[in-house]
Design an enzyme around this catalytic site. Structure first.
Site, short mmCIF file in Angstrom:
data_model
loop_
_atom_site.label_atom_id
_atom_site.label_comp_id
_atom_site.label_asym_id
_atom_site.label_seq_id
_atom_site.Cartn_x
_atom_site.Cartn_y
_atom_site.Cartn_z
N GLY A 262 -21.06 -10.91 -10.26
CA GLY A 262 -21.28 -9.80 -11.19
C GLY A 262 -20.36 -8.63 -10.91
N GLY B 217 -19.44 -5.73 -9.39
CA GLY B 217 -19.87 -4.97 -8.22
C GLY B 217 -19.27 -3.60 -8.13
N ARG B 218 -18.24 -3.33 -8.90
CA ARG B 218 -17.61 -2.00 -8.90
C ARG B 218 -17.04 -1.64 -10.25
NH1 ARG B 218 -11.73 -2.88 -6.20
NH2 ARG B 218 -11.46 -5.04 -6.78
N ASP C 116 -14.40 -16.81 -11.32
CA ASP C 116 -14.88 -15.53 -11.84
C ASP C 116 -13.73 -14.61 -12.21
OD1 ASP C 116 -14.89 -15.66 -8.81
OD2 ASP C 116 -14.90 -13.50 -9.07
N ASP D 170 -19.26 -0.61 -1.62
CA ASP D 170 -19.43 0.78 -2.06
C ASP D 170 -19.18 0.95 -3.56
OD1 ASP D 170 -16.66 0.62 -2.28
OD2 ASP D 170 -16.28 1.83 -0.50
N GLY D 171 -18.72 -0.12 -4.22
CA GLY D 171 -18.50 -0.04 -5.66
C GLY D 171 -17.26 0.74 -6.07
N ARG E 187 -9.45 -0.41 -17.90
CA ARG E 187 -8.75 -1.57 -18.42
C ARG E 187 -9.37 -2.01 -19.75
NH1 ARG E 187 -10.34 -6.18 -13.91
NH2 ARG E 187 -12.53 -6.44 -14.47
#
Length: 487
Positions: free
Chosen positions: A90, A92-93, A252, A125-126, A176
């Site tokens: 998923g 994560g950041r 992914d 920490d994302g 992006r």
């Protein structure tokens, strides 16, 4: 053109519901400032370049503000990472801020990378750092300029927020753009968790929005999968032909649209090396330059497995079997054009293979060889390039065969040949050392170099005044930079 507050949102993926993504707000960066923006990418959102200089622009794309109609979501997916299945990954950041509907009738995902922790951050920490954000920005726009399908990059926003990796670095966010951020791993997640109803919802979402022409076929799901196979065959053919190494071809990181996606430790070849590994963390060389073709097929097989509830296994096998022939056709077409050839002949594959072997054994600069081959008539060009090869006799034999091959077709005038070859052979590519120099300047607060490099790379085939240094072979130190997944 529109103002920032006039964008039209149509958040189609968010409407699929919380099974597919989780609502998360971005975590703001401290003291945001614009590092670089792409006028061409902003135009996809109907935004004028001047919008990027508005202080509100940096505030929005650093997490301080959000449109009322946006719906920021962290998408769920899984994937095979270096061949091993990870059941839950998923965003994560990163966050899908929403989908903008532009005046041309296109939908563009606004995806903010480095936006802070999400339920999928997995102890991270994302955040993203300035270094990796600049690299992704430059690569996205450089690949697009080369004609290689890619997600786009609208801007990088820097900050004073500290982020710890191997050392303390500066936090940043990159915006992006892509028509979709659905990936192979999105399908794998719902397949392996046996949520086949939700899997079908996702398949139908992609089919209806991104492959609607396949609905006219007797087997729409199979037709869509076959097109995904072809798009990836063409994509990887272009990677190989231009010497681009992705570095982390996990499932992914593979776009369902067949575009270059999720940049990490990528690199363009400097000296030609079939065994080049651009990712310092890839100890086994799984994602080496030469392995990108078989790994592309492997990833398509992983996607096929996730589609078995809806497509017969045997027909999926047949569709996967199309990959290598399609890849070879696209690759040979581009390599012929890079050599200035306008027709196809049976011996062309061997001619190209022999050249690459000679380049490998002599450490010849991959991009500059093809560019210089088109600078002059074939006989003169190979005469000048001869000195780059250790095996001069071997090159002389190849050069004689190449000139004979050129003589078998109408090459047109010298000027026409030069124009034709220069249109497909870039003078400027994103070399790692050029990116590193731009990063080091940006980390000291000077953004002019990254902006200049971006401008040069947006016109890679056209010689630009006073930009000779961007078209040189790299220094020895520039060929051995260690790039890892850390960002």
């Amino acid at each position: 053109m529109k103002a920032l507050d006039e964008l039209t949102f149509d958040n189609r993926f968010a409407r699929l519901g919380d099974v597919f993504s989780t609502s998360v707000l971005p975590e703001p960066l401290a003291e945001p400032r614009l590092v670089v923006a792409s006028d061409a990418a902003l135009a996809l959102l109907d935004l004028e370049p001047a919008q990027a200089e508005d202080p509100v622009f940096a505030e929005i794309f650093s997490g301080h503000k959000l449109w009322a109609d946006a719906d920021a979501r962290a998408m769920v997916y899984s994937g095979h990472q270096f061949g091993s299945y990870n059941p839950r990954l998923g965003d994560g950041r990163g966050l899908l801020l929403g989908e903008v509907y532009n005046d041309a009738g296109e939908h563009w995902d606004l995806h903010l990378k480095g936006a802070g922790q999400t339920p999928f951050s997995r102890m991270g920490d994302g955040r993203a750092v300035l270094r990796s954000s600049i690299r992704e920005f430059l690569a996205s726009e450089a690949l697009h300029a080369l004609g290689i399908p890619s997600s786009r990059a609208a801007c990088v926003i820097g900050s004073s927020t500290p982020v710890w990796r191997e050392k303390q670095e500066q936090g940043a966010m990159i915006l992006r753009l892509a028509p979709s951020h659905v990936r192979f791993g999105s399908f794998e997640y719902f397949y392996y968790t046996k949520q086949h109803d939700h899997l079908k919802t996702l398949v139908d979402h992609v089919l209806n929005l991104h492959y609607p022409h396949c609905l006219e076929q007797p087997e729409p799901y199979l037709a869509m999968y076959k097109e995904i196979v072809e798009r990836n065959a063409e994509l990887i053919a272009k990677w190989q032909a231009y010497g681009f190494c992705h570095g982390v071809m996990n499932t992914d990181n593979m776009s369902i649209l067949g575009i270059t996606f999720d940049f990490g430790p990528f690199a363009f070849l400097d000296d030609f090396d079939q065994n080049f590994i651009c990712n310092h963390s890839d100890h086994e060389g799984r994602y080496s330059y030469s392995n990108q073709v078989p790994i592309g097929q492997w990833n398509l097989s992983a996607l096929a497995q996730a589609l078995t509830p809806f497509i017969e296994v045997e027909t999926l096998r047949e569709a996967i079997g199309l990959f290598l022939p399609l890849y070879q056709a696209h690759y040979m077409d581009l390599m012929r054009r890079r050599l200035g050839l306008t027709t196809a002949q049976d011996g062309d594959e061997m001619l190209i293979s022999r050249l690459l072997k000679l380049m490998q054994n002599s450490g010849v600069d991959y991009s500059l060889f093809f560019r210089r081959l088109g600078d002059q008539p074939a006989a003169d060009a190979v005469g000048k390039l001869r000195d780059d090869f250790v095996d001069m006799r071997g090159f002389d034999i190849w050069a004689d065969d190449y000139q004979s091959r050129c003589a078998q077709e109408d090459q047109g005038s010298d000027a026409e040949r030069r124009a034709r070859m220069h249109a497909v052979n870039p003078l400027y590519i994103l070399r790692n050392y050029l990116a590193q120099q731009a990063i080091e300047a940006a980390e000291s607060g000077d953004y002019e170099e990254v902006r200049r490099l971006h401008r040069v790379l947006c016109n890679p085939f056209t010689e630009q005044a006073d930009m000779d240094r961007y078209a040189q072979r790299p220094p020895d130190w520039g060929k051995h930079l260690e790039i890892s997944c850390s960002s």
